[in-house]
Design a protein around this motif. Sequence first.
Motif, short mmCIF file in Angstrom:
data_model
loop_
_atom_site.label_atom_id
_atom_site.label_comp_id
_atom_site.label_asym_id
_atom_site.label_seq_id
_atom_site.Cartn_x
_atom_site.Cartn_y
_atom_site.Cartn_z
N ASN A 1 1.03 -1.24 -0.12
CA ASN A 1 0.05 0.05 -0.03
C ASN A 1 0.96 1.32 0.07
O ASN A 1 0.58 2.14 -0.69
CB ASN A 1 -0.85 0.05 1.24
CG ASN A 1 -2.00 -1.01 1.20
OD1 ASN A 1 -2.17 -1.76 0.26
ND2 ASN A 1 -2.87 -1.16 2.54
N GLY A 2 1.87 1.23 0.81
CA GLY A 2 2.57 2.41 1.02
C GLY A 2 3.43 2.84 -0.45
O GLY A 2 3.42 3.72 -0.85
N ARG A 3 3.92 1.76 -0.86
CA ARG A 3 4.68 2.03 -2.28
C ARG A 3 3.92 2.32 -3.35
O ARG A 3 4.13 3.21 -4.07
CB ARG A 3 5.59 0.72 -2.56
CG ARG A 3 6.82 0.56 -1.98
CD ARG A 3 7.25 -0.76 -2.04
NE ARG A 3 6.55 -1.71 -1.23
CZ ARG A 3 6.69 -3.03 -1.23
NH1 ARG A 3 7.03 -3.75 -2.08
NH2 ARG A 3 5.79 -3.84 -0.22
N TRP A 4 2.48 1.88 -3.45
CA TRP A 4 1.52 2.17 -4.22
C TRP A 4 1.44 3.82 -4.33
O TRP A 4 1.24 4.51 -5.39
CB TRP A 4 0.06 1.49 -4.09
CG TRP A 4 -0.69 1.81 -5.28
CD1 TRP A 4 -1.20 0.97 -6.13
CD2 TRP A 4 -1.89 2.71 -5.05
NE1 TRP A 4 -2.12 1.51 -6.88
CE2 TRP A 4 -2.54 2.83 -6.13
CE3 TRP A 4 -1.96 3.97 -4.08
CZ2 TRP A 4 -3.61 3.54 -6.48
CZ3 TRP A 4 -3.09 4.74 -4.49
CH2 TRP A 4 -3.98 4.65 -5.50
N ALA A 5 1.19 4.45 -2.96
CA ALA A 5 0.93 5.80 -2.76
C ALA A 5 2.36 6.55 -2.98
O ALA A 5 2.15 7.55 -3.68
CB ALA A 5 0.42 5.84 -1.54
N SER A 6 3.41 6.12 -2.64
CA SER A 6 4.72 6.87 -2.85
C SER A 6 4.97 6.93 -4.34
O SER A 6 5.36 8.18 -4.74
CB SER A 6 5.87 6.16 -2.24
OG SER A 6 5.51 5.95 -0.79
N ARG A 7 4.52 5.80 -5.03
CA ARG A 7 4.80 6.09 -6.77
C ARG A 7 4.03 7.26 -7.14
O ARG A 7 4.23 7.63 -8.29
CB ARG A 7 4.77 4.63 -7.28
CG ARG A 7 5.73 3.83 -6.92
CD ARG A 7 5.73 2.33 -7.70
NE ARG A 7 6.58 1.49 -7.13
CZ ARG A 7 6.39 0.26 -7.19
NH1 ARG A 7 5.51 -0.32 -7.98
NH2 ARG A 7 7.46 -0.62 -6.65
N ARG A 8 2.85 7.43 -6.50
CA ARG A 8 2.02 8.34 -7.11
C ARG A 8 2.19 9.83 -6.50
O ARG A 8 1.46 10.94 -6.58
CB ARG A 8 0.44 7.98 -6.87
CG ARG A 8 0.21 6.83 -8.00
CD ARG A 8 -0.80 6.23 -7.50
NE ARG A 8 -1.43 5.07 -8.57
CZ ARG A 8 -0.76 4.21 -8.64
NH1 ARG A 8 0.31 3.84 -8.06
NH2 ARG A 8 -1.08 3.18 -9.45
N GLY A 9 3.23 9.94 -5.66
CA GLY A 9 3.39 11.29 -4.69
C GLY A 9 2.53 11.26 -3.77
O GLY A 9 2.12 12.68 -3.28
N GLY B 1 -2.61 5.10 0.13
CA GLY B 1 -2.40 3.67 -0.19
C GLY B 1 -3.33 2.85 0.68
O GLY B 1 -3.80 1.65 0.22
N HIS B 2 -3.11 3.19 2.01
CA HIS B 2 -4.14 2.26 2.82
C HIS B 2 -5.81 2.25 2.46
O HIS B 2 -6.56 1.57 2.69
CB HIS B 2 -3.89 2.54 4.25
CG HIS B 2 -2.34 2.35 4.63
ND1 HIS B 2 -1.80 1.02 4.30
CD2 HIS B 2 -1.73 2.95 5.31
CE1 HIS B 2 -0.63 1.06 4.71
NE2 HIS B 2 -0.46 2.16 5.36
N VAL B 3 -6.21 3.57 2.07
CA VAL B 3 -7.64 3.76 1.73
C VAL B 3 -7.86 3.10 0.37
O VAL B 3 -8.79 2.26 0.28
CB VAL B 3 -7.72 5.37 1.41
CG1 VAL B 3 -9.05 5.55 0.74
CG2 VAL B 3 -7.64 6.06 2.86
#
Length: 230
Positions: A10-18, A24-26
């Motif tokens: 989840n965290g990486r998914w969000a970080s990759r999108r800034g 990411g958790h949502v």
Amino acid sequence: MHVAIIMDGNGRWASRRGLPRSAGHVEGAKTVCAVVAAAARAGIETLTLHAFSAANWARPPAEIDALMHLFRRFFVAETPRCVERSIRIDVIGRRDRLGKGLLSAIERSELLSAAGSRMHLRIVLDYSSRDSIVQAAARADRIATLAPEDFYRLLDEVNHCALSAAPVDLLIRTGGEKRLSDFMLWEVAYAELHFTDCLWPDFDEQRLQIALDDYANRQRRFGALTARTG
Ligand code: IPE
Ligand code: IPE
Ligand code: MG
């Protein structure tokens, strides 16, 4: 069939999108809802979803707060849908460190969904497999001759698991890491392992089917020379 998923990435998914990690958790929570429905459609009897490990308390308080808020929202919003679809909800793990609001939402979900017979959905929260094993071992001296099934029961007891589940048949881990991170070490003794680079928010019904197809092509021998069923 018992499928367990370590929902990672989840965290990486969000970080990759800034985006902040909480975004990411949502998104990951939306995936949970979709995958629960897909698993029920696929005829999976038991679905165990790893949501928060005992080690995850080491994360920043703001991220933990966001997660706890999401968990509570999940139980409140998803319980009626699960009841409708005859899905029984159980929460596995420690309960003494969870907030009061979350705890009462969990108890309500378990109570309202207790008659569900189509699928057993086990959400894993504040869980450490090693701690569970140590605690179960401490209770084991009550039993004169301890069989593996007795130890299962003790593990269920320490993890507040109301309904026992069969051992894990298929363990899926998303997010690319190839490790168990202290998850169900006893229960996965003979599980088939499926690792995917797909980040949890991107996981979906099609990817679940890929994992199930992968599983269907495995030959489980349990130490014997020919395929066995369990
Ligand atoms: C899994 O995603 C969710 C929890 C552990 C609560 P992560 O938050 O570990 O995401 P990554 O691994 O940092 O990308
Ligand atoms: C495992 O993921 C726990 C959950 C998915 C809930 P982590 O992200 O905490 O695992 P590590 O730190 O990469 O081993
Ligand atoms: Mg992670």
